[in-house]
Design a protein around this motif. Structure first.
Motif, mmCIF file in Angstrom:
data_model
loop_
_atom_site.group_PDB
_atom_site.id
_atom_site.type_symbol
_atom_site.label_atom_id
_atom_site.label_comp_id
_atom_site.label_asym_id
_atom_site.label_seq_id
_atom_site.Cartn_x
_atom_site.Cartn_y
_atom_site.Cartn_z
ATOM 1 N N MET A 1 0.829 -1.176 0.000
ATOM 2 C CA MET A 1 0.000 0.000 0.000
ATOM 3 C C MET A 1 0.880 1.247 0.000
ATOM 4 N N GLN A 2 0.570 2.175 -0.859
ATOM 5 C CA GLN A 2 1.341 3.410 -0.950
ATOM 6 C C GLN A 2 1.013 4.312 0.231
ATOM 7 N N GLN A 3 2.039 4.778 0.907
ATOM 8 C CA GLN A 3 1.850 5.684 2.036
ATOM 9 C C GLN A 3 1.967 7.133 1.596
ATOM 10 N N GLU A 4 2.909 7.421 0.709
ATOM 11 C CA GLU A 4 3.121 8.764 0.199
ATOM 12 C C GLU A 4 3.409 8.649 -1.287
ATOM 13 N N GLY A 5 3.057 9.665 -2.028
ATOM 14 C CA GLY A 5 3.364 9.648 -3.454
ATOM 15 C C GLY A 5 2.360 10.455 -4.245
ATOM 16 N N ILE A 6 2.433 10.288 -5.551
ATOM 17 C CA ILE A 6 1.627 11.114 -6.442
ATOM 18 C C ILE A 6 0.262 10.527 -6.769
ATOM 19 N N PHE A 7 0.003 9.274 -6.372
ATOM 20 C CA PHE A 7 -1.253 8.629 -6.742
ATOM 21 C C PHE A 7 -2.296 8.696 -5.634
ATOM 22 N N GLU A 8 -3.483 9.053 -6.028
ATOM 23 C CA GLU A 8 -4.630 8.915 -5.130
ATOM 24 C C GLU A 8 -5.015 7.437 -5.121
ATOM 25 N N ALA A 9 -4.940 6.813 -6.306
ATOM 26 C CA ALA A 9 -5.229 5.381 -6.445
ATOM 27 C C ALA A 9 -4.595 4.858 -7.720
ATOM 28 N N MET A 10 -4.200 3.580 -7.708
ATOM 29 C CA MET A 10 -3.746 2.886 -8.915
ATOM 30 C C MET A 10 -4.156 1.430 -8.770
ATOM 31 N N THR A 11 -4.856 0.941 -9.775
ATOM 32 C CA THR A 11 -5.309 -0.448 -9.772
ATOM 33 C C THR A 11 -4.930 -1.090 -11.104
ATOM 34 N N THR A 12 -4.331 -2.268 -11.028
ATOM 35 C CA THR A 12 -4.026 -3.026 -12.231
ATOM 36 C C THR A 12 -4.766 -4.342 -12.146
ATOM 37 N N SER A 13 -5.522 -4.650 -13.199
ATOM 38 C CA SER A 13 -6.223 -5.936 -13.254
ATOM 39 C C SER A 13 -5.652 -6.753 -14.402
ATOM 40 N N TYR A 14 -5.577 -8.057 -14.188
ATOM 41 C CA TYR A 14 -5.048 -8.979 -15.175
ATOM 42 C C TYR A 14 -6.169 -9.922 -15.603
ATOM 43 N N THR A 15 -6.263 -10.166 -16.905
ATOM 44 C CA THR A 15 -7.250 -11.092 -17.446
ATOM 45 C C THR A 15 -6.504 -12.158 -18.236
ATOM 46 N N VAL A 16 -6.831 -13.417 -17.968
ATOM 47 C CA VAL A 16 -6.225 -14.529 -18.684
ATOM 48 C C VAL A 16 -7.311 -15.189 -19.523
ATOM 49 N N THR A 17 -7.058 -15.310 -20.821
ATOM 50 C CA THR A 17 -8.010 -15.959 -21.725
ATOM 51 C C THR A 17 -7.292 -17.031 -22.529
ATOM 52 N N THR A 29 -4.434 -0.928 -16.389
ATOM 53 C CA THR A 29 -4.119 -0.106 -15.224
ATOM 54 C C THR A 29 -4.952 1.167 -15.266
ATOM 55 N N GLU A 30 -5.564 1.489 -14.141
ATOM 56 C CA GLU A 30 -6.286 2.743 -13.979
ATOM 57 C C GLU A 30 -5.662 3.477 -12.801
ATOM 58 N N PHE A 31 -5.540 4.795 -12.933
ATOM 59 C CA PHE A 31 -4.943 5.553 -11.836
ATOM 60 C C PHE A 31 -5.566 6.932 -11.741
ATOM 61 N N ALA A 32 -5.448 7.499 -10.563
ATOM 62 C CA ALA A 32 -5.864 8.873 -10.304
ATOM 63 C C ALA A 32 -4.717 9.546 -9.574
ATOM 64 N N LEU A 33 -4.345 10.718 -10.041
ATOM 65 C CA LEU A 33 -3.256 11.456 -9.411
ATOM 66 C C LEU A 33 -3.760 12.213 -8.198
ATOM 67 N N ASP A 34 -2.947 12.202 -7.158
ATOM 68 C CA ASP A 34 -3.271 12.939 -5.938
ATOM 69 C C ASP A 34 -2.822 14.396 -6.061
ATOM 70 N N VAL A 35 -1.711 14.594 -6.782
ATOM 71 C CA VAL A 35 -1.177 15.941 -6.979
ATOM 72 C C VAL A 35 -0.731 16.080 -8.428
ATOM 73 N N ALA A 36 -0.775 17.269 -8.952
ATOM 74 C CA ALA A 36 -0.259 17.537 -10.290
ATOM 75 C C ALA A 36 1.188 17.994 -10.162
ATOM 76 N N ILE A 37 2.089 17.290 -10.841
ATOM 77 C CA ILE A 37 3.501 17.657 -10.784
ATOM 78 C C ILE A 37 3.792 18.722 -11.836
ATOM 79 N N VAL A 38 3.475 18.408 -13.084
ATOM 80 C CA VAL A 38 3.704 19.339 -14.176
ATOM 81 C C VAL A 38 2.372 19.793 -14.745
ATOM 82 N N GLY A 39 1.486 18.874 -14.900
ATOM 83 C CA GLY A 39 0.165 19.129 -15.453
ATOM 84 C C GLY A 39 -0.508 17.790 -15.660
#
Length: 72
Positions: A1-17, A29-39
């Motif tokens: 679990m991320q304690q500090e960093g730029i992500f509010e959330a990041m989830t990666t799901s794997y599908t096997v077919t 992978t889906e992610f949401a940034l907690d802070v904007a670094i550059v834009g």
């Protein structure tokens, strides 16, 4: 679990077919940034590019681990 960093959330799901003669693994992978670094747009582009490299390395490793040994 991320304690500090730029992500509010990041989830990666794997599908096997089933695929011809084996299996196919897809990662999403889906992610949401907690802070904007550059834009938001630039940050997302950089993160997507980095994550793609990380996932490609994972898939290369997985392929090497599951490859059938050569018999020649």
């Amino acid at each position: 679990m991320q304690q500090e960093g730029i992500f509010e959330a990041m989830t990666t799901s794997y599908t096997v077919t089933a695929a011809d003669g084996g299996s196919e693994v897809t990662a999403t992978t889906e992610f949401a940034l907690d802070v904007a670094i550059v834009g938001d747009v630039l940050d997302a582009t950089v993160i997507k590019r980095q994550r793609r490299r990380e996932l490609e390395a994972q898939f290369d490793w997985l392929e090497a681990q599951t490859a059938e040994p050569r018999t020649d």
